[in-house]
Every structure is written in structure tokens, then in C-alpha cells.
Design a protein around this motif. Structure first.
Motif, PDB file in Angstrom:
ATOM      1  N   ARG A 123      -9.616  25.696  16.101  1.00 51.13           N
ATOM      2  CA  ARG A 123      -8.298  25.113  15.706  1.00 51.13           C
ATOM      3  C   ARG A 123      -8.831  23.902  14.973  1.00 51.13           C
ATOM      4  O   ARG A 123      -7.993  23.537  13.964  1.00 51.13           O
ATOM      5  N   ILE A 127      -7.724  22.766  11.028  1.00 47.97           N
ATOM      6  CA  ILE A 127      -7.174  21.359  10.575  1.00 47.97           C
ATOM      7  C   ILE A 127      -8.086  20.855   9.655  1.00 47.97           C
ATOM      8  O   ILE A 127      -7.318  20.186   8.797  1.00 47.97           O
ATOM      9  N   CYS A 137       8.039  20.390   4.662  1.00 46.83           N
ATOM     10  CA  CYS A 137       9.009  21.029   5.595  1.00 46.83           C
ATOM     11  C   CYS A 137       8.212  20.896   6.997  1.00 46.83           C
ATOM     12  O   CYS A 137       9.030  21.288   7.781  1.00 46.83           O
TER      13      CYS A 137
ATOM     14  N   ILE B 614      12.068  26.649  14.603  1.00 46.57           N
ATOM     15  CA  ILE B 614      11.162  26.023  13.562  1.00 46.57           C
ATOM     16  C   ILE B 614      11.737  24.708  12.870  1.00 46.57           C
ATOM     17  O   ILE B 614      11.182  23.926  12.346  1.00 46.57           O
ATOM     18  N   GLN B 615      13.176  24.844  12.848  1.00 49.78           N
ATOM     19  CA  GLN B 615      13.793  23.499  12.395  1.00 49.78           C
ATOM     20  C   GLN B 615      13.351  22.207  13.257  1.00 49.78           C
ATOM     21  O   GLN B 615      13.266  21.181  12.747  1.00 49.78           O
ATOM     22  N   GLU B 617      10.612  22.012  14.916  1.00 50.77           N
ATOM     23  CA  GLU B 617       9.362  21.541  14.630  1.00 50.77           C
ATOM     24  C   GLU B 617       9.215  20.968  13.328  1.00 50.77           C
ATOM     25  O   GLU B 617       8.430  19.597  13.182  1.00 50.77           O
ATOM     26  N   GLY B 618      10.037  21.382  12.452  1.00 55.53           N
ATOM     27  CA  GLY B 618      10.019  20.542  11.227  1.00 55.53           C
ATOM     28  C   GLY B 618      10.391  19.255  11.319  1.00 55.53           C
ATOM     29  O   GLY B 618      10.034  18.286  10.478  1.00 55.53           O
ATOM     30  N   ASN B 621       7.635  17.241  12.759  1.00 55.32           N
ATOM     31  CA  ASN B 621       6.352  16.954  11.823  1.00 55.32           C
ATOM     32  C   ASN B 621       6.905  15.983  10.881  1.00 55.32           C
ATOM     33  O   ASN B 621       6.133  15.161  10.220  1.00 55.32           O
ATOM     34  N   MET B 622       7.930  16.402  10.147  1.00 55.42           N
ATOM     35  CA  MET B 622       8.442  15.404   9.149  1.00 55.42           C
ATOM     36  C   MET B 622       8.734  13.961   9.562  1.00 55.42           C
ATOM     37  O   MET B 622       8.292  13.054   8.912  1.00 55.42           O
ATOM     38  N   ILE B 649       2.090  11.188   3.373  1.00 50.13           N
ATOM     39  CA  ILE B 649       3.118  11.964   4.630  1.00 50.13           C
ATOM     40  C   ILE B 649       2.131  12.671   5.498  1.00 50.13           C
ATOM     41  O   ILE B 649       0.911  12.727   5.397  1.00 50.13           O
ATOM     42  N   PRO B 650       2.641  13.196   6.545  1.00 46.75           N
ATOM     43  CA  PRO B 650       1.768  13.728   7.711  1.00 46.75           C
ATOM     44  C   PRO B 650       1.121  14.840   7.298  1.00 46.75           C
ATOM     45  O   PRO B 650       1.256  15.644   6.360  1.00 46.75           O
ATOM     46  N   LEU B 651      -0.435  14.940   7.761  1.00 48.26           N
ATOM     47  CA  LEU B 651      -1.373  15.845   7.281  1.00 48.26           C
ATOM     48  C   LEU B 651      -1.546  16.782   8.457  1.00 48.26           C
ATOM     49  O   LEU B 651      -0.829  16.379   9.570  1.00 48.26           O
ATOM     50  N   PHE B 652      -2.205  17.691   8.508  1.00 54.92           N
ATOM     51  CA  PHE B 652      -2.532  18.467   9.638  1.00 54.92           C
ATOM     52  C   PHE B 652      -2.835  18.023  10.688  1.00 54.92           C
ATOM     53  O   PHE B 652      -2.733  18.220  12.055  1.00 54.92           O
ATOM     54  N   SER B 653      -3.901  16.880  10.575  1.00 53.18           N
ATOM     55  CA  SER B 653      -4.589  16.168  11.706  1.00 53.18           C
ATOM     56  C   SER B 653      -3.408  15.179  12.339  1.00 53.18           C
ATOM     57  O   SER B 653      -3.717  14.714  13.438  1.00 53.18           O
ATOM     58  N   ILE B 655      -0.192  15.878  12.865  1.00 54.38           N
ATOM     59  CA  ILE B 655       0.937  16.330  13.803  1.00 54.38           C
ATOM     60  C   ILE B 655       0.348  16.955  15.347  1.00 54.38           C
ATOM     61  O   ILE B 655      -0.826  17.127  15.368  1.00 54.38           O
ATOM     62  N   PRO B 656       1.533  16.644  15.848  1.00 49.83           N
ATOM     63  CA  PRO B 656       1.005  17.041  17.447  1.00 49.83           C
ATOM     64  C   PRO B 656       0.498  18.501  17.942  1.00 49.83           C
ATOM     65  O   PRO B 656       0.924  19.430  17.266  1.00 49.83           O
ATOM     66  N   GLU B 657      -0.389  18.364  18.616  1.00 45.64           N
ATOM     67  CA  GLU B 657      -0.991  19.665  18.968  1.00 45.64           C
ATOM     68  C   GLU B 657       0.080  20.546  19.399  1.00 45.64           C
ATOM     69  O   GLU B 657      -0.023  21.988  19.550  1.00 45.64           O
ATOM     70  N   ILE B 659       4.268  21.476  20.308  1.00 44.30           N
ATOM     71  CA  ILE B 659       5.362  21.113  20.073  1.00 44.30           C
ATOM     72  C   ILE B 659       6.177  21.942  20.699  1.00 44.30           C
ATOM     73  O   ILE B 659       6.042  23.070  20.496  1.00 44.30           O
TER      74      ILE B 659
END
Ligand code: FES
Ligand code: FES
Lengths: 160, 716
Positions: A123, A127, A137, B614-615, B617-618, B621-622, B649-653, B655-657, B659
Motif C-alpha cells: 500500500r 501511495i 474528485c 463515493i461522494q 469519500e470525495g 479527500n477534497m 491539493i491533497p496527494l495520495f499520502s 488522504i486518510p488510510e 474512510i
């Protein structure tokens, strides 16, 4: 001055008459009408223009055509084979790993490249490998799941 | 659509009545089958249209056709920008009409084919549009049953509709498909007063999770966005821009640019554009144009803007009021006065604003990245001086919107250029710095809160002054005997355009309210969950909080130092949302990492649970972006933020592990909004969690490392 540049595009040899300092992104989009490769920032920050160059993911907005000569380029349009989605594409569908879909081609190409280098990433490695591909989005959570689902199977990588 | 018109509706979260449509025009071009139209006056009983004057509105707002081959087309003026209505609306239709969802084609946002719609915003689609589509589908089902009853010579009440067929209940061999029924027919029917809709226990498709129907197109690169149109002879446009808003053009020299082969330079008033068949040549030639501009003097920058706002936003309007503030003060044993700040935020869709247009014989056809195709039509028609019937905006995917694509400057620019080169298609895609410059930002805002409680934690006083955020979501769901909520606005407050950003203003308002609630809870040593439950007076708000707290596993026990949990509750688009986050704060460098987020929502009936999750989660993350990192840097009209390098803007690292989402079960209730509500809670939840983790109270969004460190220092 325009030059003729030869390269392999989605498995076919092509010739294109372009300015050598024009970028691969716009040549793909406007010369070849391959509009699946997206413009997002033009300066290498967003990753929505990602394609494979000799199997490595690159940001096509920063690749000059003179450097494309003699290489193998694969775009999102070249990933599915004989009407069958690439496992990464299928995983994005199955995991709903997209919303507006605009970042999606870049995400998928980057993921394909990532799995090429590391067929079974953790994982954290997913990342790290996807870090600089932007998604507004907020589909990140499912993109990670999608990539993990392919890597788990350990058979996800199809030579493009 | 003009910003002031939208804002007047959007910020107050009401639905806007559609304008007139010519019914004959509307139906003329359609083929055969069973066609269902809605007259809104007949549907005035439906939620969201109650306030309409019935005599004024003989027009149609949604519409479907069971074609002669049995496939169903649903025409809707809404657009698909990632929120998933392509799937959820098709589900609603398929369920009522008893067809397989694969038989449903959604035709979205085409101004010639679809009935008028004011725009896709405000999480209105599922709330107000889905019930209409269900009503039309139910009507179509009844029409088909009637046709079947004649054909099969069986009374209507002896017939069942399912899977695109009508079958005799007592003898399943007596059955006829929708295709057979509609073949050779053209039946046009309005929805009747009270179409018989299914109850929640009869749903087969609504309430079930479906994958996105547009996914395959999107993963193969086939999905078309407005700058993906490729028309023969098309020219790409690049527009000459000033460095700052409000600048006046003094002089322009295009002589060097004109020397480039194939370049055309077009000028029309303030619009100066370079056209070329090669997009990069057009873009690069921009730099050969020498333009001199006169800049406006600076009145504020991103630091001093808050003082500027307080000075200039002086028009007061009391929005909610009750009891007496003086009494409230007297009854309070503890009082609290704080100011909350929030800077400008960009929508930052990855797809920039773009439009493709061709003008021929006095008519224009366009593909525009617009959340308001009908508004775009109107604006383009006015600007070109042609009737709006001669403007055709076609269906296209949007690469994100979030409110930013309600405004259609790029479409008007492309249309003006297309008219200047009649017969030649024009494509305009803003580059990323234009996108940051001309974004209609979420406004910078100040919220002043003055409140009071008793020692056992009962709120007695609430005085909430909102400078520039609008009052969306500020109706209190806490019981306060003496309260006032005031909206303050003014002229010339902002150096550039501001507008609707995913749940306009509500993120700012919710951040301020929920931070303040937390401060009061901690001041009397009460658990923030307990304090909220003690003071809340709205059952739906309580439900959303409770499902979130349950899912989270909230306890009164505090986590170890450095880790914190934060709650925020909010109301938006008919939905009550709660977010609880868990964060780690590094007190050495001030960095905040959100590890886990739980969303609890009471959003009424849920059409596509997967889509709703999904909304949510979006939103998480947003929402992390405005909570932790996003801010526009500017010096008055000069927007210094110009790419993702300086607007992170938020990157992969980031976002919360984890949700998680929990919904309150309310399937028999009307559906409510899902695209926006959860995002409003992120700022408050994060700020409150940071406080629990390290005692730092940050009063300004985003909660940056510097602000965390400064707050730590302040607390000592
Ligand atoms: S467009 Fe190439 S990285 Fe953004
Ligand atoms: S899905 Fe919209 S930007 Fe990623």
C-alpha cells in the motif's frame, strides 16, 4: 523548422512532421487525435498527461518530440487489447476508482508503469508511486484499492 | 449565467424555477414511442417546487421516451461532472419503469434535446430531479400497461410490469414487450397529478449499489470532454491576459506575433486572441505579443484581506433571530468571543475551463465545460446578439466542476471568436494559470462569534456575524434561547470574482460554528460529543452524529498525546452530515496527518449507496485540501497562485488510510443532497482534532504547520 519524427505509437510505426520542440502531449492530442491523454497543468505537476515511453510512465507535457524519436509510446487508447480492458483498466471499473474521469487516463498509465517495475507493491509503495498524480474528485482511496487488487493477483501486468 | 443571479439563489439553497420552453419545439424532433413530459404545475406537489405559482409555469422539466425498440431515453438538462447522476438517475428510472438499467440512455445537458434546467449545482439533482424522473417513469409504465391491456385483452389491474415486459398475472405466457407495445406509436403524455410511485420495500434497483455506467468510456480515454472535440479545420485559441484583475489595456503590439506562419490575430474590444491550427503554436505566440496594462492600486493581500473585509462588508442583514441577546448575556456564566478566518479557495478541477464552438449561418454549436448549459446558451446568445434558439450546447463530460463551472466566461470567449471566423471551428482551453486567474473563488471570509453558556454546558447566547461567506447552513440545530445570525456583505470587497464552491460558504460557516462549540465544551470539561448531544434540538442532526460516533467508536477517554479526534456536524442541501476524524500532530514541525475519517449522514432515501459512499469519500479527500493546505496567494488583483506547484491539493499520502461512511436509514423519506454536505465538516473536524491532539487552537483555515506551531506557542 518542422522535422519528420518516427516512433512507435500504440504498437504501430508512425511518422509525424512537427517542430522538434513541440511536446508529445499536444502532438498526441491534436495531430493523432488521441485525446485520452489530458492537459491539466502543462508543467509536470498533475500527471494527467502521463503516457508510457519505453514502458516507463512519463509526463507527456514535458517531453519534446525530438526525444520521442525512436521510442515506443503507449497511450490510454493503446492499453486495451482486442476489445479487452487491461487489468488495471478493469480494476478501475470494478473499484469505481474514478469520478469525473479526467485524471483517470494519467492515473491508469502511471499505475501500469508502477506495476511494471513492481508487480506486487505494498500500500505504501502504491501511495509513493502515485503520489504526484492529482485527482480533484478525491477518488484516491479507490484508486489505491484498484491498483492493490491487480497487484494481489500478481498477474496484472500485460506487456503493452 | 451571471454570478449575481446564481448567487442569489445558490447561496440561499433554494431551487430556481425553470424558465419558459416551447412545447412544440421541444417535441418536434423526436421519433416515436411513448413520450412523457412533466408540467411543473402538475407537479407542484412535489418537493422543491411547492413555492412555484402554478399558473405561471406551463413548462416541462424532465422527460423520457420509451422508444420503438423498447430502449428508454431520459432527457435531462443536468450534466455529469463526476457526481454519478448518469448512473443514479438511470437507476431511479429503471426501477419505476421496470426495465433493466442497461436499457436506459441518459441524454444530459443538450440544450436542443433536453428540457430547460437552471444548472447542476447545490446537490439539487437527486433531491428535486430524481422524484420527477420517477414520476415520469411511473407514468410511462401505466401508459404501457394500458396499451398492453388492449392488446392482451386483460384488465389493467391483472397486469404486471417487469424487465421491459407486461405480463398477465394469471398466465405468464400472455406477455408483451415494451418494444412491441411502442412500435408504430407516438403517444405524448403529461405526468398525472399523483403518479403511483413505488414504496421503498418495492424497490428493485433504487437503494442497490451500481458501478458507474460511464466507467469504461473513462478508463479507455473514449469519454469526450469539451476540449477533446476534433473538428476539421479547427483553430486553437490563446487569449492575451493581463497580470492582474481590473487592469486597463494601454497598448498592444502584435507585430512580432503576426509574422508567425498561419497565425491569425483577432481583436474585439477587450478580447485579443491568437488563433492557429496548432495549439502549441497558438499558446507560445502569446509571448510574442507585447501588451501594456495599467494595474489598480492594491487594497489588500492574502494577509490583510480579513481587516479589509471587516472594513468593507458593512451591509448587515439579520438572517435568523430569537430571544434577546442581552438576556442571553445575563444568563451566561461563561462567555466566548472569537474570530474565524478563511482565505480564498480555488475549485482547481483538473480539467480547465474549455469550449469548442462553430458558428455558421447565424447559428452556433458548442461543447462547453459548463455546469449550466442553458445559462451558457443564454449568455452566448446575448453576447452574439442572436436568438437563444440559435445556440446549441451539446452534451459533454465535465472533468470536475465543484461550482467552478457554473460561470461560463470561456464559452463566451470561444463563441465570440467563432463568430469572428465564421465557418471555422474554434477551440479554447484555458491554461492552468488562466484557470487560477479567472476562477470564481470561494470567498475569503471572517466569522465573528460571541456566545455564552452556563457552567453545566447549556448554551444561552449565540451571536454569529458572517462576513462574506453567505448564510448557507447557519440555521441553528443547537437549542439556544437567545440568538442572532447576521450576514454582512459589501461592494468592492473582493479583488476578483468569487462564487459557489462545493457547498458555498458552508465549509467556512461550519468550521467557525463547530470550532466554537468545541471551545465551549472543553471550557466546562465536557466531552465534545456529549456537549453536542446535550444542546442539539434537531433529531436528524442527532441521528447523523450518533451513527458517526457509533461507527467511529467514540469514547470519553482521550487518545495519547499527539493524537486527537475532532467532531463537526453540519447541514447542507437537505442533509445532516457529521465527520469525525482522527489526526496525528507532529508538535516539532506542526504537521497534521488525518489518519481516519468517519462520515455519518442523514440524507433521506439513498438511490445508489455505492455512489453516496463515493461522494462522501470525495468530500473527505477534497475537504482535506481546504482544511490543511489550500489558500490563494494574491496582491489585490494579481493572483500569484498560478499552478499546482503553489496551490497544493491533497496527494495520495495526504488522504486518510481509512474512510468509513454510515447512513441513517431513511429510505421512505425524500432523497437529499450527497455531493456537498460532508465536505463542510472537514475544516471544523480537523481543527478540533488538532486541539485535542496538542492543545493548539487554530482560528484560520487552512490549518497549516506554521499556524499549528504559532498556536502551540501562544498556548505556551
Ligand atoms: S499536464 Fe502534464 S503533468 Fe500536468
Ligand atoms: S476523478 Fe475527477 S479528477 Fe480524478
Amino acid at each position: 523548422m518542422a522535422e519528420t519524427i518516427k516512433f512507435e505509437l500504440n504498437g504501430k510505426q508512425v511518422n509525424v512532421e512537427v517542430e522538434p520542440d513541440h511536446t508529445l502531449l499536444w502532438v498526441l492530442r491534436s495531430h493523432f487525435d488521441l485525446t485520452g491523454t489530458k492537459y491539466g497543468c502543462g508543467l509536470g505537476y498533475c500527471g494527467s498527461c502521463t503516457v508510457l515511453m519505453n514502458n516507463d510512465p512519463v509526463r507527456s507535457c514535458g517531453i519534446m518530440m525530438e526525444d520521442v524519436a525512436g521510442t515506443k509510446i503507449v497511450t490510454i487508447e493503446g492499453l486495451a487489447k482486442n476489445g479487452e480492458l487491461h487489468p488495471v483498466q478493469q480494476a478501475f471499473v470494478d473499484n469505481d476508482a474514478l469520478q469525473c474521469g479526467y485524471c483517470t487516463p494519467g492515473m491508469i498509465m502511471n499505475a501500469v508503469g508502477l506495476l511494471e517495475r513492481n508487480p506486487n507493491p505494498s500500500r505504501q509503495e502504491i501511495i509513493d508511486g502515485m503520489e504526484d498524480n492529482l485527482c480533484r474528485c478525491g477518488a484516491h482511496t479507490r484508486i489505491i484499492d484498484a491498483i492493490a487488487s491487480v497487484s494481489d493477483k500478481k498477474k496484472g501486468v500485460v506487456q503493452p | 449565467m451571471k454570478a449575481d443571479k446564481i448567487d442569489s439563489f445558490y447561496f440561499h439553497d433554494v431551487n430556481t424555477p425553470p424558465t419558459q420552453v416551447n412545447r412544440r419545439e421541444f417535441l418536434k424532433n423526436l421519433g416515436g414511442g411513448v413520450i412523457i413530459v412533466f408540467s411543473l404545475s402538475q407537479l407542484a406537489f412535489r418537493v422543491g417546487y411547492k413555492s412555484l405559482d402554478q399558473d405561471d409555469i406551463p413548462q416541462f422539466n424532465a422527460f423520457l421516451r420509451v422508444k420503438e425498440d423498447g430502449r428508454v431515453e431520459c432527457y435531462s438538462g443536468k450534466i455529469e461532472m463526476g457526481q454519478g447522476i448518469n448512473t443514479s438517475l438511470a437507476q431511479a428510472l429503471a426501477d419505476e419503469l421496470e426495465v433493466d438499467i442497461s436499457q436506459v440512455d441518459m441524454i444530459l445537458g443538450d440544450t436542443n434535446l433536453c428540457p430547460h434546467d437552471d444548472g447542476t449545482w447545490g446537490s439539487l439533482t437527486t433531491r428535486f430531479h430524481e422524484p420527477l424522473i420517477r414520476a415520469a417513469a411511473a407514468e410511462a409504465r401505466e401508459v404501457l400497461k394500458k396499451l398492453a391491456s388492449e392488446k392482451l385483452e386483460v384488465p389493467v389491474d391483472q397486469l404486471n410490469a417487469s424487465n421491459g415486459k407486461i405480463t398477465y398475472k394469471n398466465d405468464s405466457s400472455k406477455s408483451i414487450s415494451y418494444a412491441e407495445l411502442t412500435n408504430g406509436q407516438k403517444i405524448i403524455q403529461s405526468v398525472s397529478e399523483k403518479p403511483e410511485l413505488k414504496k421503498s420495500d418495492e424497490f428493485n434497483v433504487i437503494g442497490k449499489s451500481f458501478h458507474r455506467r460511464d466507467a469504461v468510456e473513462k478508463v479507455t480515454g473514449k469519454a469526450l470532454y469539451s476540449a477533446d472535440m476534433r473538428l476539421p479545420g479547427m483553430l486553437y485559441a490563446a487569449i492575451i491576459r493581463p497580470d492582474a484583475h481590473g487592469s486597463k489595456l494601454l497598448s498592444v503590439d502584435t507585430s512580432a506575433a503576426e509574422k508567425i506562419e498561419g497565425i491569425q490575430i483577432k481583436k474585439d474590444d477587450d478580447l485579443i486572441a491568437i488563433l492557429h491550427e496548432n495549439p502549441e503554436t497558438a499558446e507560445r505566440t502569446r509571448f510574442l505579443v507585447k501588451a501594456e496594462w495599467e494595474k489598480l492600486p492594491s487594497k489588500a493581500d492574502n494577509e490583510s484581506i480579513f481587516e479589509h473585509i471587516k472594513k468593507t462588508a458593512t451591509n448587515r442583514r439579520v438572517r435568523y433571530e430569537g430571544g434577546d441577546l442581552e438576556t442571553g448575556k445575563n444568563e451566561s456564566e461563561l462567555t466566548f468571543e472569537h474570530e474565524y478566518h478563511d482565505g480564498y479557495k480555488a475549485h482547481a478541477s483538473i480539467e480547465p475551463h474549455s469550449a469548442t464552438a462553430i458558428y455558421e449561418d447565424g447559428k452556433i454549436t458548442m461543447w462547453a465545460s459548463s455546469q449550466t448549459p442553458f445559462g451558457t446558451r443564454q449568455e452566448v446568445a446575448e453576447k452574439l446578439g442572436i436568438p437563444k434558439e440559435d445556440v446549441h450546447i451539446k452534451q459533454i463530460f465535465l472533468g470536475g466542476g465543484f461550482g467552478g463551472k457554473i460561470y461560463n466566461r470561456q464559452a463566451v470567449e470561444a463563441a465570440r471568436l467563432a463568430k469572428m471566423v465564421e465557418g471555422t471551428p474554434i477551440q479554447l482551453m484555458w491554461n492552468r494559470s488562466e484557470e487560477f486567474m479567472y476562477d470564481m473563488f470561494r470567498p475569503a471570509a471572517v466569522i465573528k462569534v460571541n456566545s455564552g453558556i452556563t457552567k453545566n454546558g447549556a448554551i444561552k447566547l449565540w451571536d454569529f456575524d458572517i462576513y462574506c461567506a453567505g448564510d448557507r447552513g447557519t440555521e441553528l440545530f443547537y437549542e439556544v434561547p437567545n440568538h442572532r445570525t447576521t450576514n454582512l456583505n459589501g461592494q468592492d470587497v473582493h479583488p476578483f470574482g468569487t462564487g459557489a464552491w462545493r457547498a458555498p460558504g458552508n465549509s467556512t460557516n461550519t468550521f467557525a460554528r463547530e470550532s466554537h462549540i468545541d471551545i465551549m465544551a472543553h471550557s466546562v470539561g465536557m466531552d465534545p460529543l456529549e456537549f453536542r448531544l446535550k444542546n442539539m434540538n434537531n433529531q436528524r442532526a442527532i441521528n447523523s452524529l450518533k451513527v458517526a460516533a457509533d461507527k467511529f467508536g467514540w469514547t470519553k477517554e482521550k487518545p495519547p498525546k499527539g493524537t486527537g479526534r475532532g467532531i463537526a456536524v453540519g447541514f447542507d442541501a437537505g442533509t445532516f452530515a457529521t465527520i469525525i476524524v482522527e489526526v496525528d500532530v507532529n508538535t516539532q514541525n506542526g504537521e497534521v496527518k488525518v489518519k481516519r475519517a468517519v462520515v455519518g449522514q442523514d440524507m433521506g432515501q439513498i438511490v445508489n449507496p455505492q455512489g453516496a459512499i463515493i461522494q462522501a469519500e470525495g468530500c473527505v479527500n477534497m475537504g482535506l485540501g481546504y482544511s490543511l493546505m489550500e489558500d490563494i496567494e494574491f496582491d489585490w488583483g494579481e493572483v500569484k497562485t498560478n499552478n499546482f506547484s503553489n496551490y497544493q491539493i491533497p496527494l495520495f499520502s495526504d488522504i486518510p488510510e481509512v474512510i468509513e461512511t454510515a447512513f441513517v436509514d431513511a429510505m421512505d423519506e425524500p432523497p437529499q443532497g450527497g455531493g456537498e454536505p460532508a465536505i463542510i465538516c472537514m475544516g471544523g473536524a480537523v481543527a478540533n482534532a488538532v486541539f485535542e491532539a496538542c492543545g493548539a487552537r487554530v482560528f484560520r483555515l487552512p490549518v497549516t504547520p506554521e499556524r499549528v506551531l504559532a498556536a502551540l506557542k501562544e498556548k505556551g
